[in-house]
Write an enzyme that holds these catalytic residues in place. Structure first.
Site, PDB file in Angstrom:
ATOM      1  N   CYS A   2       1.073  -1.234  -0.155  1.00 56.57           N
ATOM      2  CA  CYS A   2      -0.041  -0.292  -0.086  1.00 56.57           C
ATOM      3  C   CYS A   2       0.587   1.047  -0.165  1.00 56.57           C
ATOM      4  CB  CYS A   2      -0.718  -0.301   1.356  1.00 56.57           C
ATOM      5  SG  CYS A   2      -1.941  -1.476   1.337  1.00 56.57           S
ATOM      6  N   ARG A  44      -5.204   2.060  -1.054  1.00 59.14           N
ATOM      7  CA  ARG A  44      -4.430   0.542  -0.493  1.00 59.14           C
ATOM      8  C   ARG A  44      -4.433  -0.953  -1.899  1.00 59.14           C
ATOM      9  NH1 ARG A  44     -10.607  -2.534   1.904  1.00 59.14           N
ATOM     10  NH2 ARG A  44      -8.889  -4.289   2.554  1.00 59.14           N
ATOM     11  N   SER A  46      -5.416  -4.491  -1.585  1.00 59.48           N
ATOM     12  CA  SER A  46      -6.529  -5.541  -0.682  1.00 59.48           C
ATOM     13  C   SER A  46      -5.616  -6.485  -0.687  1.00 59.48           C
ATOM     14  CB  SER A  46      -8.043  -5.691  -1.202  1.00 59.48           C
ATOM     15  OG  SER A  46      -7.884  -3.953  -1.240  1.00 59.48           O
ATOM     16  N   ILE A  47      -5.968  -7.297   0.790  1.00 60.93           N
ATOM     17  CA  ILE A  47      -4.650  -8.256   0.539  1.00 60.93           C
ATOM     18  C   ILE A  47      -5.941  -9.196   1.715  1.00 60.93           C
ATOM     19  CG2 ILE A  47      -3.028  -9.886   1.451  1.00 60.93           C
ATOM     20  CD1 ILE A  47      -2.383  -8.904  -1.171  1.00 60.93           C
ATOM     21  N   ILE A  48      -6.216  -8.875   2.900  1.00 61.63           N
ATOM     22  CA  ILE A  48      -7.147  -9.494   3.798  1.00 61.63           C
ATOM     23  C   ILE A  48      -8.272  -8.175   4.647  1.00 61.63           C
ATOM     24  CG2 ILE A  48      -6.622 -10.087   6.540  1.00 61.63           C
ATOM     25  CD1 ILE A  48      -4.072 -10.207   6.157  1.00 61.63           C
ATOM     26  N   ASN A  70       0.751  -0.081   5.289  1.00 58.19           N
ATOM     27  CA  ASN A  70       1.536  -0.459   4.734  1.00 58.19           C
ATOM     28  C   ASN A  70       1.953  -1.589   4.804  1.00 58.19           C
ATOM     29  OD1 ASN A  70       2.769  -1.074   2.176  1.00 58.19           O
ATOM     30  ND2 ASN A  70       3.791   0.133   2.728  1.00 58.19           N
ATOM     31  N   GLY A  71       1.477  -3.016   4.702  1.00 56.81           N
ATOM     32  CA  GLY A  71       2.661  -4.315   4.869  1.00 56.81           C
ATOM     33  C   GLY A  71       1.334  -5.592   5.073  1.00 56.81           C
ATOM     34  N   GLU A  72       2.146  -6.454   6.434  1.00 54.06           N
ATOM     35  CA  GLU A  72       1.046  -7.280   6.200  1.00 54.06           C
ATOM     36  C   GLU A  72       1.418  -8.019   8.159  1.00 54.06           C
ATOM     37  OE1 GLU A  72      -0.834 -11.324   4.534  1.00 54.06           O
ATOM     38  OE2 GLU A  72       0.834 -10.662   3.963  1.00 54.06           O
TER      39      GLU A  72
END
Length: 280
Positions: A2, A44, A46-48, A70-72
């Site tokens: 992101c 964004r 979108s991952i989760i 930004n990240g996970e």
């Protein structure tokens, strides 16, 4: 990935322009928050939680704290369970919301609980304080500008320059690049623009910046074990690391370079995913 951006005054037009420059980092959605003390923006990917509930910026329950991220965070599900037991209420299934509630519960020490790659900014309207953090190894980028009473941050420098910042080459960084191939320390190639270093947090309060290092690699411990022990440990860590990174609400793919590292990663992924797409 992101893209995030923000600054310590209210300008809805500028934050939109700065964030639009980061569209390539987050093509799926955009979001903004402003008040008289702060402007925050997010692009964004979108991952989760692909729903609109995952739209950033995200706030806590009473809207006194806001985050762009930004990240996970790979261990967000475990952390969410712990926070729910402590009485925190969630409105989404995102890891972003876990960060804001972790900050509520643990303050700046929340970063010590995160297993992941991240760069985020949290505005605490009660404290009138901006909190920035970057992951332990600096996987996710985060730059900031500080001059006088003006503070700006973003995932990329070009977004900061959109605020009309005069570009003056930092000669020390140039010398460092020509010598070592990179700008050392927290410097960038422009005066007054810095990178938040890996494993560091930043606090902005009363127009003053304070940075702290919350993690660094410790080489002092020596483990007297045989080769089989280390082979076993490497396999265990590689397996767990790959498994954590498969958490997503979108398809997961992998790049194959032909080397042993990418081949090993894909071999471990195949333990958990049979429909993996690879690219070489």
């Amino acid at each position: 990935m992101c893209g995030i951006a923000g600054f310590n005054w209210n300008d809805s037009g500028l934050i939109r322009s700065m964030t639009n420059l980061l569209m390539h980092r987050g093509p799926d959605d955009s979001g903004f928050y402003t008040d008289k003390h702060i402007s925050l923006g997010n692009r964004r990917l979108s991952i989760i939680d692909l729903s609109k509930k995952g739209k950033q910026p995200i706030s806590n329950e009473d809207g006194t704290k806001w985050i762009v991220f930004n990240g996970e965070i790979y261990n967000f599900a475990e952390l969410k369970g712990e926070l729910q037991k402590k009485g925190h209420k969630f409105k989404s299934d995102t890891d972003t919301e876990v960060i804001i509630h972790s900050y509520e519960e643990y303050g700046k020490k929340c970063v010590e609980k995160f297993n992941g790659m991240f760069a985020f900014a949290i505005w605490d309207s009660k404290k009138k304080e901006l909190f920035l953090a970057r992951d332990r190894l600096g996987i996710k980028p985060l730059f900031y500008y500080i001059h006088g009473r003006k503070f700006i941050f973003a995932s990329e420098i070009k977004s900061i320059l959109k605020a009309g910042i005069k570009t003056i080459i930092d000669n020390k960084s140039l010398y460092s690049y020509l010598t070592h191939g990179y700008a050392s320390g927290n410097r960038s190639f422009f005066k007054d623009i810095y990178k938040l270093e890996a494993g560091c947090i930043l606090l902005l309060k009363n127009f003053k910046v304070k940075t702290e290092k919350y993690w660094k690699i410790d080489f002092s411990k020596k483990i007297d074990r045989n080769e089989d022990y280390f082979i076993k440990k490497i396999k265990e860590h590689l397996d767990l690391s790959v498994k954590r990174r498969l958490i997503a609400d979108v398809p997961v793919g992998a790049f194959l370079s032909g080397g042993i590292d990418s081949s090993a990663i894909v071999a471990y992924i195949k333990r958990y995913k049979k429909d993996l797409k690879t690219f070489s």
